[in-house]
Design a protein around this motif. Structure first.
Motif, PDB file in Angstrom:
ATOM      1  N   ILE A  39       3.082   3.873 -37.187  1.00  0.00           N
ATOM      2  CA  ILE A  39       2.179   4.664 -36.365  1.00  0.00           C
ATOM      3  C   ILE A  39       2.374   4.379 -34.886  1.00  0.00           C
ATOM      4  N   LEU A  40       2.887   3.197 -34.572  1.00  0.00           N
ATOM      5  CA  LEU A  40       3.086   2.808 -33.180  1.00  0.00           C
ATOM      6  C   LEU A  40       4.340   3.445 -32.565  1.00  0.00           C
ATOM      7  N   PHE A  41       5.078   4.213 -33.378  1.00  0.00           N
ATOM      8  CA  PHE A  41       6.175   5.009 -32.821  1.00  0.00           C
ATOM      9  C   PHE A  41       5.660   6.238 -32.064  1.00  0.00           C
ATOM     10  N   VAL A  42       4.383   6.555 -32.228  1.00  0.00           N
ATOM     11  CA  VAL A  42       3.830   7.788 -31.672  1.00  0.00           C
ATOM     12  C   VAL A  42       4.060   7.927 -30.164  1.00  0.00           C
ATOM     13  N   PRO A  43       3.769   6.898 -29.336  1.00  0.00           N
ATOM     14  CA  PRO A  43       4.011   7.071 -27.897  1.00  0.00           C
ATOM     15  C   PRO A  43       5.458   7.439 -27.570  1.00  0.00           C
ATOM     16  N   ALA A  44       6.413   6.814 -28.247  1.00  0.00           N
ATOM     17  CA  ALA A  44       7.819   7.138 -28.006  1.00  0.00           C
ATOM     18  C   ALA A  44       8.133   8.568 -28.443  1.00  0.00           C
ATOM     19  N   GLY A  70       0.781  -1.225   0.000  1.00  0.00           N
ATOM     20  CA  GLY A  70       0.000   0.000   0.000  1.00  0.00           C
ATOM     21  C   GLY A  70       0.813   1.274   0.000  1.00  0.00           C
ATOM     22  N   THR A  71       2.138   1.168  -0.195  1.00  0.00           N
ATOM     23  CA  THR A  71       2.982   2.361  -0.138  1.00  0.00           C
ATOM     24  C   THR A  71       3.344   2.899  -1.524  1.00  0.00           C
ATOM     25  N   ILE A  72       2.797   2.314  -2.574  1.00  0.00           N
ATOM     26  CA  ILE A  72       3.083   2.767  -3.931  1.00  0.00           C
ATOM     27  C   ILE A  72       1.988   3.717  -4.401  1.00  0.00           C
ATOM     28  N   ASN A  73       2.389   4.808  -5.069  1.00  0.00           N
ATOM     29  CA  ASN A  73       1.415   5.690  -5.697  1.00  0.00           C
ATOM     30  C   ASN A  73       1.829   5.965  -7.138  1.00  0.00           C
ATOM     31  N   TYR A  74       1.036   6.779  -7.840  1.00  0.00           N
ATOM     32  CA  TYR A  74       1.276   6.997  -9.266  1.00  0.00           C
ATOM     33  C   TYR A  74       2.657   7.572  -9.542  1.00  0.00           C
ATOM     34  N   ARG A  75       3.196   8.372  -8.617  1.00  0.00           N
ATOM     35  CA  ARG A  75       4.503   8.993  -8.838  1.00  0.00           C
ATOM     36  C   ARG A  75       5.593   7.928  -8.972  1.00  0.00           C
ATOM     37  N   TYR A  76       5.509   6.877  -8.184  1.00  0.00           N
ATOM     38  CA  TYR A  76       6.507   5.820  -8.245  1.00  0.00           C
ATOM     39  C   TYR A  76       6.283   4.886  -9.429  1.00  0.00           C
ATOM     40  N   LEU A  77       5.044   4.805  -9.912  1.00  0.00           N
ATOM     41  CA  LEU A  77       4.749   3.923 -11.034  1.00  0.00           C
ATOM     42  C   LEU A  77       5.013   4.588 -12.380  1.00  0.00           C
ATOM     43  N   ALA A  78       5.134   5.921 -12.403  1.00  0.00           N
ATOM     44  CA  ALA A  78       5.327   6.621 -13.674  1.00  0.00           C
ATOM     45  C   ALA A  78       6.585   6.162 -14.420  1.00  0.00           C
ATOM     46  N   PRO A  79       7.772   6.075 -13.771  1.00  0.00           N
ATOM     47  CA  PRO A  79       8.960   5.652 -14.525  1.00  0.00           C
ATOM     48  C   PRO A  79       8.863   4.233 -15.098  1.00  0.00           C
ATOM     49  N   PRO A  80       8.439   3.204 -14.312  1.00  0.00           N
ATOM     50  CA  PRO A  80       8.357   1.876 -14.930  1.00  0.00           C
ATOM     51  C   PRO A  80       7.343   1.806 -16.063  1.00  0.00           C
ATOM     52  N   PHE A  81       6.220   2.490 -15.946  1.00  0.00           N
ATOM     53  CA  PHE A  81       5.245   2.501 -17.039  1.00  0.00           C
ATOM     54  C   PHE A  81       5.805   3.228 -18.251  1.00  0.00           C
ATOM     55  N   THR A  82       6.612   4.248 -18.025  1.00  0.00           N
ATOM     56  CA  THR A  82       7.247   4.956 -19.139  1.00  0.00           C
ATOM     57  C   THR A  82       8.226   4.051 -19.866  1.00  0.00           C
ATOM     58  N   VAL A  83       9.021   3.288 -19.115  1.00  0.00           N
ATOM     59  CA  VAL A  83       9.956   2.344 -19.725  1.00  0.00           C
ATOM     60  C   VAL A  83       9.204   1.326 -20.578  1.00  0.00           C
ATOM     61  N   ILE A  84       8.147   0.754 -20.028  1.00  0.00           N
ATOM     62  CA  ILE A  84       7.366  -0.246 -20.760  1.00  0.00           C
ATOM     63  C   ILE A  84       6.730   0.368 -22.004  1.00  0.00           C
ATOM     64  N   GLY A  85       6.160   1.567 -21.832  1.00  0.00           N
ATOM     65  CA  GLY A  85       5.487   2.215 -22.951  1.00  0.00           C
ATOM     66  C   GLY A  85       6.432   2.574 -24.079  1.00  0.00           C
ATOM     67  N   VAL A  86       7.577   3.167 -23.742  1.00  0.00           N
ATOM     68  CA  VAL A  86       8.533   3.575 -24.762  1.00  0.00           C
ATOM     69  C   VAL A  86       9.143   2.361 -25.456  1.00  0.00           C
ATOM     70  N   ALA A  87       9.532   1.351 -24.687  1.00  0.00           N
ATOM     71  CA  ALA A  87      10.119   0.144 -25.276  1.00  0.00           C
ATOM     72  C   ALA A  87       9.122  -0.548 -26.198  1.00  0.00           C
ATOM     73  N   SER A  88       7.869  -0.663 -25.742  1.00  0.00           N
ATOM     74  CA  SER A  88       6.834  -1.299 -26.566  1.00  0.00           C
ATOM     75  C   SER A  88       6.605  -0.511 -27.850  1.00  0.00           C
ATOM     76  N   ALA A 131       8.688  -0.650 -35.081  1.00  0.00           N
ATOM     77  CA  ALA A 131       9.621  -1.240 -36.040  1.00  0.00           C
ATOM     78  C   ALA A 131       9.081  -2.508 -36.668  1.00  0.00           C
ATOM     79  N   VAL A 132       8.283  -3.278 -35.914  1.00  0.00           N
ATOM     80  CA  VAL A 132       7.824  -4.589 -36.373  1.00  0.00           C
ATOM     81  C   VAL A 132       6.444  -4.542 -37.024  1.00  0.00           C
ATOM     82  N   VAL A 133       5.518  -3.760 -36.456  1.00  0.00           N
ATOM     83  CA  VAL A 133       4.114  -3.794 -36.895  1.00  0.00           C
ATOM     84  C   VAL A 133       3.781  -2.629 -37.816  1.00  0.00           C
TER      85      VAL A 133
END
Length: 336
Positions: free
Chosen positions: A277-282, A248-266, A272-274
Protein backbone atom coordinates in the motif's frame (compact mmCIF):
# COMPACT_ATOMS: atom_id res chain seq x y z
CA UNK A 1 18.48 52.69 -7.60
CA UNK A 2 17.06 54.13 -10.81
CA UNK A 3 18.44 54.87 -14.25
CA UNK A 4 18.18 58.22 -15.98
CA UNK A 5 18.20 58.63 -19.76
CA UNK A 6 21.61 60.32 -19.54
CA UNK A 7 23.06 57.36 -17.65
CA UNK A 8 21.76 54.99 -20.29
CA UNK A 9 22.87 56.98 -23.29
CA UNK A 10 26.17 58.27 -21.88
CA UNK A 11 26.52 60.15 -25.21
CA UNK A 12 24.26 61.69 -27.88
CA UNK A 13 23.69 58.16 -29.22
CA UNK A 14 22.93 54.96 -27.25
CA UNK A 15 25.70 52.39 -27.04
CA UNK A 16 25.53 48.77 -25.92
CA UNK A 17 28.16 46.17 -25.06
CA UNK A 18 26.97 42.62 -25.74
CA UNK A 19 28.88 39.99 -23.77
CA UNK A 20 29.01 36.25 -24.38
CA UNK A 21 30.76 33.69 -22.17
CA UNK A 22 31.71 30.93 -24.61
CA UNK A 23 32.93 27.37 -24.11
CA UNK A 24 32.65 24.63 -26.74
CA UNK A 25 29.98 26.47 -28.74
CA UNK A 26 31.19 25.83 -32.30
CA UNK A 27 27.77 24.57 -33.33
CA UNK A 28 25.89 27.79 -32.54
CA UNK A 29 28.42 30.61 -31.97
CA UNK A 30 28.42 32.04 -35.48
CA UNK A 31 24.61 32.12 -35.54
CA UNK A 32 24.50 33.79 -32.11
CA UNK A 33 26.98 36.51 -33.11
CA UNK A 34 25.29 37.12 -36.47
CA UNK A 35 21.97 37.66 -34.69
CA UNK A 36 23.60 40.41 -32.62
CA UNK A 37 25.28 42.05 -35.62
CA UNK A 38 21.97 42.08 -37.52
CA UNK A 39 20.10 44.06 -34.85
CA UNK A 40 17.96 47.04 -35.80
CA UNK A 41 19.43 49.01 -32.88
CA UNK A 42 20.31 52.54 -34.01
CA UNK A 43 23.30 53.13 -31.74
CA UNK A 44 26.77 51.64 -31.51
CA UNK A 45 27.36 48.07 -30.36
CA UNK A 46 30.35 45.94 -29.51
CA UNK A 47 30.40 42.19 -28.97
CA UNK A 48 32.84 40.76 -26.45
CA UNK A 49 33.43 37.02 -26.60
CA UNK A 50 35.03 35.59 -23.45
CA UNK A 51 36.42 32.32 -24.80
CA UNK A 52 37.15 29.44 -22.47
CA UNK A 53 39.56 26.58 -23.29
CA UNK A 54 37.41 24.79 -25.88
CA UNK A 55 38.21 21.60 -27.75
CA UNK A 56 35.79 21.89 -30.66
CA UNK A 57 37.25 24.76 -32.69
CA UNK A 58 35.28 27.49 -30.93
CA UNK A 59 38.30 29.79 -30.58
CA UNK A 60 39.09 29.58 -34.30
CA UNK A 61 35.50 30.57 -35.13
CA UNK A 62 35.63 33.44 -32.62
CA UNK A 63 38.88 34.81 -34.05
CA UNK A 64 37.48 34.56 -37.58
CA UNK A 65 34.41 36.53 -36.56
CA UNK A 66 36.62 39.21 -35.00
CA UNK A 67 38.70 39.51 -38.19
CA UNK A 68 35.61 39.99 -40.34
CA UNK A 69 33.96 42.62 -38.10
CA UNK A 70 35.86 45.02 -35.83
CA UNK A 71 32.85 45.21 -33.49
CA UNK A 72 33.67 41.68 -32.33
CA UNK A 73 36.34 41.51 -29.62
CA UNK A 74 37.81 38.27 -28.22
CA UNK A 75 39.12 37.99 -24.66
CA UNK A 76 40.55 34.90 -23.01
CA UNK A 77 38.79 33.19 -20.11
CA UNK A 78 41.41 30.68 -18.91
CA UNK A 79 39.20 29.08 -16.24
CA UNK A 80 36.34 28.45 -18.66
CA UNK A 81 33.86 29.28 -15.88
CA UNK A 82 30.80 31.27 -16.90
CA UNK A 83 30.94 33.84 -14.09
CA UNK A 84 34.61 34.62 -14.62
CA UNK A 85 34.05 34.94 -18.36
CA UNK A 86 31.20 37.36 -17.78
CA UNK A 87 33.31 39.48 -15.44
CA UNK A 88 36.21 39.53 -17.88
CA UNK A 89 33.87 40.62 -20.66
CA UNK A 90 32.34 43.35 -18.48
CA UNK A 91 35.84 44.60 -17.61
CA UNK A 92 36.70 44.79 -21.32
CA UNK A 93 33.45 46.56 -22.25
CA UNK A 94 33.33 50.26 -23.14
CA UNK A 95 29.64 51.13 -22.93
CA UNK A 96 27.15 51.84 -20.14
CA UNK A 97 24.65 49.12 -21.04
CA UNK A 98 25.65 45.45 -20.79
CA UNK A 99 23.52 42.87 -22.59
CA UNK A 100 24.28 39.24 -21.92
CA UNK A 101 23.81 36.67 -24.66
CA UNK A 102 24.91 33.03 -24.57
CA UNK A 103 26.82 31.21 -27.29
CA UNK A 104 23.93 28.75 -27.79
CA UNK A 105 21.17 31.37 -27.79
CA UNK A 106 19.74 33.57 -30.52
CA UNK A 107 18.13 36.99 -30.13
CA UNK A 108 15.49 38.48 -32.48
CA UNK A 109 16.28 41.52 -34.62
CA UNK A 110 14.66 44.05 -32.24
CA UNK A 111 16.07 42.63 -28.99
CA UNK A 112 18.67 45.34 -28.25
CA UNK A 113 16.45 48.29 -29.16
CA UNK A 114 13.59 46.86 -27.11
CA UNK A 115 15.82 46.11 -24.12
CA UNK A 116 17.19 49.64 -24.26
CA UNK A 117 13.70 51.16 -24.28
CA UNK A 118 12.51 48.97 -21.40
CA UNK A 119 15.54 49.94 -19.31
CA UNK A 120 14.85 53.59 -19.97
CA UNK A 121 11.10 53.38 -19.32
CA UNK A 122 11.23 51.28 -16.14
CA UNK A 123 14.35 52.62 -14.46
CA UNK A 124 15.33 49.00 -13.77
CA UNK A 125 18.94 47.90 -13.36
CA UNK A 126 18.33 44.65 -15.24
CA UNK A 127 15.61 43.65 -17.69
CA UNK A 128 14.98 40.32 -19.37
CA UNK A 129 12.33 38.19 -20.94
CA UNK A 130 11.46 34.67 -22.01
CA UNK A 131 13.88 31.77 -22.34
CA UNK A 132 12.21 30.34 -25.44
CA UNK A 133 13.53 26.81 -25.63
CA UNK A 134 13.43 25.33 -29.14
CA UNK A 135 14.69 21.91 -30.14
CA UNK A 136 15.42 20.20 -33.45
CA UNK A 137 15.30 16.49 -32.60
CA UNK A 138 12.33 14.74 -30.96
CA UNK A 139 14.21 14.61 -27.66
CA UNK A 140 15.21 18.28 -27.81
CA UNK A 141 11.65 19.31 -28.64
CA UNK A 142 10.41 17.31 -25.67
CA UNK A 143 12.93 19.05 -23.39
CA UNK A 144 11.85 22.40 -24.82
CA UNK A 145 8.19 21.62 -24.09
CA UNK A 146 9.05 20.64 -20.52
CA UNK A 147 11.18 23.74 -19.98
CA UNK A 148 8.31 26.01 -21.08
CA UNK A 149 5.67 24.35 -18.90
CA UNK A 150 4.88 24.82 -15.18
CA UNK A 151 4.59 21.03 -15.01
CA UNK A 152 8.25 20.76 -15.94
CA UNK A 153 10.00 23.69 -14.27
CA UNK A 154 7.44 25.49 -12.11
CA UNK A 155 5.98 28.92 -12.70
CA UNK A 156 9.04 31.10 -13.37
CA UNK A 157 7.94 33.84 -15.77
CA UNK A 158 11.10 33.60 -17.85
CA UNK A 159 10.20 29.96 -18.59
CA UNK A 160 6.42 30.08 -18.89
CA UNK A 161 5.64 33.73 -19.66
CA UNK A 162 3.30 36.21 -18.01
CA UNK A 163 2.72 39.93 -17.77
CA UNK A 164 5.45 42.55 -17.51
CA UNK A 165 6.41 43.09 -13.87
CA UNK A 166 9.19 43.40 -11.31
CA UNK A 167 10.55 39.92 -10.52
CA UNK A 168 13.28 38.13 -8.56
CA UNK A 169 15.32 37.16 -11.60
CA UNK A 170 15.30 37.08 -15.41
CA UNK A 171 16.98 35.06 -18.14
CA UNK A 172 20.32 36.52 -19.32
CA UNK A 173 19.52 40.24 -18.92
CA UNK A 174 20.28 43.76 -20.09
CA UNK A 175 22.11 45.55 -17.26
CA UNK A 176 23.07 49.06 -16.31
CA UNK A 177 26.82 48.63 -16.07
CA UNK A 178 27.16 51.06 -13.18
CA UNK A 179 24.82 48.95 -11.03
CA UNK A 180 26.47 45.69 -12.09
CA UNK A 181 29.94 46.91 -11.16
CA UNK A 182 28.73 48.51 -7.92
CA UNK A 183 27.64 45.14 -6.47
CA UNK A 184 30.86 43.39 -7.50
CA UNK A 185 29.80 41.72 -10.72
CA UNK A 186 29.07 38.01 -11.01
CA UNK A 187 30.13 35.86 -8.06
CA UNK A 188 32.87 33.62 -9.45
CA UNK A 189 32.24 30.97 -6.80
CA UNK A 190 29.06 30.00 -8.63
CA UNK A 191 29.16 27.50 -11.49
CA UNK A 192 25.38 27.70 -11.81
CA UNK A 193 22.69 30.05 -10.46
CA UNK A 194 25.04 33.02 -10.82
CA UNK A 195 22.26 35.00 -12.51
CA UNK A 196 19.82 34.46 -9.64
CA UNK A 197 22.49 35.27 -7.05
CA UNK A 198 23.54 38.47 -8.85
CA UNK A 199 19.95 39.62 -9.20
CA UNK A 200 19.46 39.06 -5.48
CA UNK A 201 22.36 41.43 -4.73
CA UNK A 202 21.09 43.98 -7.25
CA UNK A 203 17.69 43.95 -5.53
CA UNK A 204 19.29 44.14 -2.10
CA UNK A 205 21.12 47.28 -3.27
CA UNK A 206 17.78 48.89 -4.16
CA UNK A 207 17.60 48.01 -7.83
CA UNK A 208 14.63 46.67 -9.78
CA UNK A 209 14.76 43.50 -11.91
CA UNK A 210 12.11 43.72 -14.60
CA UNK A 211 10.53 41.00 -16.75
CA UNK A 212 8.97 41.87 -20.10
CA UNK A 213 7.56 39.05 -22.27
CA UNK A 214 8.37 40.99 -25.45
CA UNK A 215 12.04 40.11 -24.89
CA UNK A 216 12.33 36.60 -26.30
CA UNK A 217 15.59 34.67 -26.58
CA UNK A 218 15.83 31.36 -28.44
CA UNK A 219 17.51 28.75 -26.23
CA UNK A 220 18.91 25.42 -27.45
CA UNK A 221 18.13 22.61 -24.97
CA UNK A 222 20.36 19.66 -24.15
CA UNK A 223 20.30 16.86 -26.71
CA UNK A 224 20.81 13.75 -24.55
CA UNK A 225 19.48 12.35 -21.28
CA UNK A 226 23.00 12.38 -19.81
CA UNK A 227 23.54 16.06 -20.64
CA UNK A 228 20.08 16.99 -19.34
CA UNK A 229 20.65 15.08 -16.10
CA UNK A 230 23.99 16.79 -15.53
CA UNK A 231 22.45 20.21 -16.21
CA UNK A 232 19.58 19.81 -13.77
CA UNK A 233 21.71 18.13 -11.12
CA UNK A 234 23.96 21.20 -11.18
CA UNK A 235 20.94 23.51 -11.10
CA UNK A 236 19.77 21.82 -7.92
CA UNK A 237 23.19 21.83 -6.27
CA UNK A 238 23.78 25.51 -6.89
CA UNK A 239 20.27 26.64 -6.01
CA UNK A 240 20.93 25.10 -2.58
CA UNK A 241 24.14 27.14 -2.35
CA UNK A 242 22.14 30.32 -3.03
CA UNK A 243 19.60 29.39 -0.35
CA UNK A 244 22.38 28.89 2.21
CA UNK A 245 24.13 32.11 1.30
CA UNK A 246 20.98 34.25 1.19
CA UNK A 247 18.50 33.16 3.84
CA UNK A 248 14.81 33.47 3.06
CA UNK A 249 15.21 32.96 -0.69
CA UNK A 250 13.64 29.49 -0.86
CA UNK A 251 9.98 28.97 -1.76
CA UNK A 252 7.74 25.98 -2.44
CA UNK A 253 8.75 25.84 -6.12
CA UNK A 254 12.36 25.12 -5.21
CA UNK A 255 11.41 22.64 -2.49
CA UNK A 256 9.08 20.59 -4.72
CA UNK A 257 11.82 18.51 -6.45
CA UNK A 258 13.73 17.50 -3.27
CA UNK A 259 10.48 16.60 -1.49
CA UNK A 260 9.45 14.58 -4.54
CA UNK A 261 12.75 12.66 -4.46
CA UNK A 262 12.33 11.91 -0.75
CA UNK A 263 8.68 10.97 -1.15
CA UNK A 264 9.17 8.67 -4.13
CA UNK A 265 12.27 6.98 -2.69
CA UNK A 266 10.55 6.45 0.67
CA UNK A 267 7.46 5.05 -1.06
CA UNK A 268 9.46 2.56 -3.11
CA UNK A 269 11.53 1.38 -0.15
CA UNK A 270 8.65 1.15 2.34
CA UNK A 271 6.37 -0.41 -0.25
CA UNK A 272 8.92 -3.18 -0.80
CA UNK A 273 9.78 -3.68 2.88
CA UNK A 274 6.60 -2.89 4.86
CA UNK A 275 3.44 -3.05 2.73
CA UNK A 276 2.50 -2.70 -0.96
CA UNK A 277 0.00 0.00 0.00
CA UNK A 278 2.97 2.29 0.57
CA UNK A 279 3.73 2.18 -3.16
CA UNK A 280 0.78 4.55 -3.64
CA UNK A 281 2.74 7.85 -3.43
CA UNK A 282 5.19 6.63 -6.08
CA UNK A 283 2.31 5.48 -8.27
CA UNK A 284 0.59 8.86 -7.87
CA UNK A 285 3.79 10.59 -9.02
CA UNK A 286 4.05 8.20 -11.98
CA UNK A 287 0.46 9.06 -12.91
CA UNK A 288 1.30 12.77 -12.66
CA UNK A 289 4.24 12.25 -15.04
CA UNK A 290 2.00 10.54 -17.60
CA UNK A 291 -0.73 13.19 -17.37
CA UNK A 292 1.86 15.98 -17.59
CA UNK A 293 3.42 14.33 -20.65
CA UNK A 294 0.02 14.12 -22.34
CA UNK A 295 -0.68 17.79 -21.63
CA UNK A 296 2.76 19.08 -22.64
CA UNK A 297 3.48 16.91 -25.68
CA UNK A 298 2.27 18.02 -29.10
CA UNK A 299 2.93 14.76 -30.90
CA UNK A 300 3.03 11.04 -30.16
CA UNK A 301 6.84 11.07 -30.32
CA UNK A 302 7.04 13.90 -27.78
CA UNK A 303 4.56 12.14 -25.49
CA UNK A 304 6.71 9.01 -25.58
CA UNK A 305 9.89 10.93 -24.73
CA UNK A 306 8.47 13.29 -22.10
CA UNK A 307 8.08 10.84 -19.16
CA UNK A 308 11.83 10.21 -19.18
CA UNK A 309 12.56 13.91 -19.69
CA UNK A 310 10.31 15.06 -16.83
CA UNK A 311 11.58 12.32 -14.51
CA UNK A 312 15.17 13.29 -15.30
CA UNK A 313 14.57 16.99 -14.72
CA UNK A 314 12.65 16.57 -11.45
CA UNK A 315 14.79 13.85 -9.90
CA UNK A 316 18.24 15.14 -10.77
CA UNK A 317 17.35 18.68 -9.63
CA UNK A 318 16.04 17.28 -6.37
CA UNK A 319 19.02 14.99 -5.81
CA UNK A 320 21.39 17.85 -6.58
CA UNK A 321 19.63 20.06 -4.05
CA UNK A 322 19.67 17.37 -1.35
CA UNK A 323 23.32 16.40 -1.84
CA UNK A 324 24.77 19.89 -2.32
CA UNK A 325 27.81 20.14 0.01
CA UNK A 326 28.45 23.21 2.12
CA UNK A 327 31.99 23.31 0.73
CA UNK A 328 30.77 23.75 -2.86
CA UNK A 329 31.43 27.50 -3.10
CA UNK A 330 34.72 28.44 -1.38
CA UNK A 331 35.33 32.08 -0.52
CA UNK A 332 36.84 34.22 -3.26
CA UNK A 333 37.26 37.93 -3.85
CA UNK A 334 34.78 39.28 -6.38
CA UNK A 335 36.32 41.00 -9.39
CA UNK A 336 35.94 44.82 -8.99
Amino acid sequence: MTTSANELYGSPEPKISVILPVLNESKYLEEAVKAVLDQDFGGEIEIILAIGPSNDGTEVIAQSLAKVDSRVVVVSNPSGRTASGLNLAVAASRYSIIVRVDGHSKIPKNYLSLAFEILKETGAVNVGGIMAAEGHTVFERGVARAMRSPLGVGASRFHTGGGAASVDTVYLGAFRKQALVAVGGFDERFTRAQDWELNFRLRAAGGTIFFDPRLVVTYRPRSTVKALAKQYFEYGRWRRVVSRRHEGTINYRYLAPPFTVIGVASSLILGAVVSPILFVPALVYALFILIASARIGKSLAEFVSLPLILLTMHMTWGIGFLTSPKSLAPAVTLRP
